[in-house]
Design an enzyme around this catalytic site. Structure first.
Site, PDB file in Angstrom:
ATOM      1  NE  ARG A  40      40.371  31.331  40.160  1.00 46.55           N
ATOM      2  CZ  ARG A  40      39.716  32.473  40.185  1.00 46.55           C
ATOM      3  NH1 ARG A  40      40.047  33.438  39.355  1.00 46.55           N
ATOM      4  NH2 ARG A  40      38.722  32.671  41.037  1.00 46.55           N
ATOM      5  CB  SER A 109      40.863  26.912  48.027  1.00 46.62           C
ATOM      6  OG  SER A 109      41.291  27.099  46.707  1.00 46.62           O
ATOM      7  CE  LYS A 138      33.217  42.480  43.496  1.00 49.27           C
ATOM      8  NZ  LYS A 138      32.518  43.437  42.659  1.00 49.27           N
TER       9      LYS A 138
END
Lengths: 212, 212
Positions: A40, A109, A138
């Site tokens: 990621r 997702s 976040k």
């Protein structure tokens, strides 16, 4: 390789790794038995992720651990990753399938049953479901309020592909996520920020396996 | 199609388009004779750029205007764009070539002779050079201080591919950029923020053509 067997799914984020580099976190997670790794590190440039991804590909290939790339289909292809994980605002699943072919593992997702059914129809091989518990970070994609384990159960019931809870999951609550029907848990901080990422990975796997 | 013939190269940015949508700006630029269009709009999600890109592909294909995608090789492939434009922190030019093939037009942002020579060696078909005049906008990639037309001339002398000045260029100063050896100018605001984007495109082309 197949997502049906994944229990502990590590999502990398160097900025949440307590000053350690992502490569060392992934090495520890592999030693701890991690089932899959997602590159990621969204705060890094594509060039940096390409360099990092090539190292992670070497490490994961040697351990026969699947490597998935977040968001970027081109990066996944460039580093010969096993697949790509797409959010609701990334390229569509069907586009990724066109580019990467039938052999690629495509994740998506989702946070609602409707999103889950749409992603499955578009060809997703597994779903990330969350944020299960919400988070004050976040760095959990596509949701900020916890959807809870009831929603995980509803989504797991609605689709015929593995679902992985994500968001606020660690060894203290992963049992409830697995009991709700999740195949496993996708985690960032529970491994990346752990004092001992290898032990954290092994414990997380064990908690999920025991609760299934 | 070939970058050697490009004079006015529009780079899209909806947030700098005075409330008009990018599609209408591109339509006007085509009417004004724009030579190439780059889908940038970096503040939009990949999903939004995919949707926008498909519309721009239809418009540009109908007008036989090349369409280049900023940064994302996967998006370029997905919308059947003519090529991709890469910054110094994007995927390497050689990776894009591997993914898109010999027929793709690959551009690279550079601000020094060394970067220009490296990009050319890696297979770039043209170079963006800048920011030539600097800008008070944050929407010019990879440079914030103006490098000036002398640097444009040095880079144009050093490589055998077309170079396009970018950054602070409009019809009032494009003549100096062309006179320095640039094949054309890549502009955002000079077209997107113009009261009459069609006329601004035509004027910019004419200024560059006259100065060459």
């Amino acid at each position: 390789m197949n997502p049906t067997g994944w229990r502990a799914y590590l999502v990398t984020q160097g900025s949440l790794s307590a000053g350690r580099d992502t490569t060392s976190i992934v090495e520890a997670a592999i030693a701890g038995g991690v089932d899959a790794v997602q590159l990621r590190d969204k705060d890094r440039s594509a060039r940096d992720r390409y360099r990092l991804g090539r190292r992670l590909r070497d490490l994961t290939a040697a351990a026969d651990v699947p490597l998935i790339v977040n968001d970027r289909v081109d990066l996944a292809a460039a580093i010969d990753a096993d697949g790509v994980h797409l959010g609701q605002s990334d390229l569509p699943v069907a586009v990724a399938r066109d580019r990467l072919g039938d052999g690629a593992i495509l994740g998506c997702s989702t946070s609602t049953v409707a999103e889950a059914e749409a992603a499955r129809s578009a060809g997703a091989d597994y779903l990330g479901v969350g944020a299960v518990y919400g988070t004050d970070s976040k760095d959990v994609p596509d949701a900020t309020n916890g959807i809870g384990t009831d929603r995980v159960a509803a989504i797991a019931d609605a689709v015929d592909v593995p679902v992985f809870g994500i968001g606020g999951i660690d060894a203290t609550n992963a049992d409830a996520v697995a009991a709700a029907g999740a195949t496993g848990a996708a985690v960032i901080s529970a491994i990346t920020a752990a004092e001992d990422p290898e032990a954290a990975t092994a414990t997380l796997r064990e908690v999920i396996e025991d609760a299934r």
